[in-house]
Design a protein around this motif. Structure first.
Motif, mmCIF file in Angstrom:
data_model
loop_
_atom_site.group_PDB
_atom_site.id
_atom_site.type_symbol
_atom_site.label_atom_id
_atom_site.label_comp_id
_atom_site.label_asym_id
_atom_site.label_seq_id
_atom_site.Cartn_x
_atom_site.Cartn_y
_atom_site.Cartn_z
ATOM 1 N N UNK A 23 19.591 49.379 -48.508
ATOM 2 C CA UNK A 23 20.766 48.664 -48.648
ATOM 3 C C UNK A 23 21.232 49.137 -49.972
ATOM 4 N N UNK A 24 22.539 49.565 -50.188
ATOM 5 C CA UNK A 24 23.210 50.229 -51.391
ATOM 6 C C UNK A 24 24.246 49.075 -51.784
ATOM 7 N N UNK A 25 24.222 49.334 -53.428
ATOM 8 C CA UNK A 25 25.379 48.456 -53.840
ATOM 9 C C UNK A 25 26.772 48.921 -53.718
ATOM 10 N N UNK A 26 26.871 50.190 -52.990
ATOM 11 C CA UNK A 26 28.218 50.651 -52.827
ATOM 12 C C UNK A 26 28.237 51.441 -51.777
ATOM 13 N N UNK A 27 29.568 51.998 -51.421
ATOM 14 C CA UNK A 27 29.616 52.904 -50.037
ATOM 15 C C UNK A 27 29.760 54.125 -50.510
ATOM 16 N N UNK A 28 28.972 55.321 -49.954
ATOM 17 C CA UNK A 28 28.962 56.628 -50.404
ATOM 18 C C UNK A 28 29.406 57.320 -48.949
ATOM 19 N N UNK A 29 29.744 58.601 -49.045
ATOM 20 C CA UNK A 29 30.271 59.332 -48.104
ATOM 21 C C UNK A 29 28.968 59.616 -46.862
ATOM 22 N N UNK A 50 29.720 58.640 -43.085
ATOM 23 C CA UNK A 50 30.629 57.146 -42.818
ATOM 24 C C UNK A 50 31.105 57.359 -41.495
ATOM 25 N N UNK A 51 31.438 58.534 -40.883
ATOM 26 C CA UNK A 51 31.922 58.591 -39.670
ATOM 27 C C UNK A 51 31.069 58.752 -38.521
ATOM 28 N N UNK A 67 21.002 55.336 -38.364
ATOM 29 C CA UNK A 67 22.142 54.838 -38.373
ATOM 30 C C UNK A 67 22.835 54.118 -39.332
ATOM 31 N N UNK A 68 23.947 53.602 -39.571
ATOM 32 C CA UNK A 68 24.386 52.796 -40.894
ATOM 33 C C UNK A 68 25.512 51.956 -40.282
ATOM 34 N N UNK A 69 25.654 50.857 -41.158
ATOM 35 C CA UNK A 69 26.433 49.804 -40.799
ATOM 36 C C UNK A 69 27.310 49.794 -42.256
ATOM 37 N N UNK A 70 28.523 50.256 -42.115
ATOM 38 C CA UNK A 70 29.224 50.373 -43.380
ATOM 39 C C UNK A 70 29.748 49.016 -43.909
ATOM 40 N N UNK A 71 29.732 47.909 -43.065
ATOM 41 C CA UNK A 71 30.332 47.049 -43.654
ATOM 42 C C UNK A 71 29.162 46.348 -44.387
ATOM 43 N N UNK A 72 27.928 46.754 -44.338
ATOM 44 C CA UNK A 72 26.821 46.112 -45.029
ATOM 45 C C UNK A 72 26.336 47.257 -46.187
ATOM 46 N N UNK A 73 26.949 48.361 -45.821
ATOM 47 C CA UNK A 73 26.509 49.509 -47.121
ATOM 48 C C UNK A 73 24.894 49.506 -46.642
ATOM 49 N N UNK A 74 24.374 49.834 -45.619
ATOM 50 C CA UNK A 74 22.972 49.954 -45.060
ATOM 51 C C UNK A 74 23.011 51.006 -44.022
ATOM 52 N N UNK A 75 21.917 51.718 -44.355
ATOM 53 C CA UNK A 75 21.292 52.585 -43.577
ATOM 54 C C UNK A 75 19.886 52.428 -43.042
ATOM 55 N N UNK A 76 19.976 52.676 -41.826
ATOM 56 C CA UNK A 76 18.540 52.503 -41.051
ATOM 57 C C UNK A 76 17.861 53.821 -40.657
ATOM 58 N N UNK A 77 16.546 53.779 -40.555
ATOM 59 C CA UNK A 77 15.783 54.941 -39.699
ATOM 60 C C UNK A 77 14.770 54.306 -38.780
ATOM 61 N N UNK A 78 15.170 54.331 -37.612
ATOM 62 C CA UNK A 78 14.057 53.763 -36.535
ATOM 63 C C UNK A 78 13.383 55.260 -36.143
ATOM 64 N N UNK A 79 11.921 54.836 -36.315
ATOM 65 C CA UNK A 79 10.917 55.830 -36.010
ATOM 66 C C UNK A 79 10.172 55.519 -34.920
ATOM 67 N N UNK A 80 10.105 56.465 -34.013
ATOM 68 C CA UNK A 80 9.208 56.021 -32.683
ATOM 69 C C UNK A 80 8.267 57.086 -32.510
#
Length: 114
Positions: A23-29, A50-51, A67-80
Motif C-alpha cells: 500500500x502506497x501513500x500516493x500514486x506513482x507511474x 498505472x496503465x 497487478x495494481x488497484x489504482x484507486x487504492x494505490x496498492x500493488x499485488x504480487x500473486x506467487x504460485x
C-alpha cells in the motif's frame, strides 16, 4: 516521495502460493517488486505501470502475476508454484517517470521450505 508498506510474506511449502500486498501513500507511474536473498544482489521480480503494462523477470514469468488497484494505490504480487530459490526479502518499489521519487518499502520475508 511515497511511503510503502508491504504485507503478506511468510513461510510456505514448495509448490504453495502467497499473495503480497503493498500500500502506497500516493500514486506513482510505476510500481513493482524486487527481491534479495542473503549474499545475493537485489533483483527485479516484476513491475506494472498505472496503465497496466507489465514486465517480469524471466525466472518469474508464468508463476508470478503482478497487478495494481489504482484507486487504492496498492500493488499485488500473486506467487504460485513457489520454489526454495524464491526465498528472499521482497521489496516494494514505486517511482515516477524517469525514476523520479524512487521509493522503497521495508520488505517482507518470503521463505519457501518444507
Amino acid at each position: 516521495q511515497v511511503q510503502l508498506v508491504e504485507s503478506g510474506g511468510g513461510l510456505v511449502e514448495p509448490g504453495g502460493s502467497l499473495r503480497l500486498s503493498c500500500a502506497a501513500s500516493g500514486s506513482m507511474f510505476s510500481m513493482g517488486w524486487y527481491r534479495q536473498a542473503p549474499g545475493k544482489l537485489r533483483e527485479l521480480v516484476a513491475t506494472i505501470t498505472r496503465g497496466g503494462s507489465r514486465n517480469y523477470a524471466d525466472s518469474m514469468k508464468g508463476r508470478f502475476t503482478i497487478s495494481r488497484d489504482n484507486a487504492k494505490n496498492t500493488v499485488y504480487l500473486q506467487m504460485n508454484n513457489l520454489k526454495p530459490e524464491d526465498t528472499a526479502v521482497y521489496y516494494c518499489n514505486a517511482r515516477g517517470l524517469g525514476g523520479r521519487g524512487d521509493s522503497w518499502g521495508q520488505g517482507t520475508q518470503v521463505t519457501v521450505s518444507s
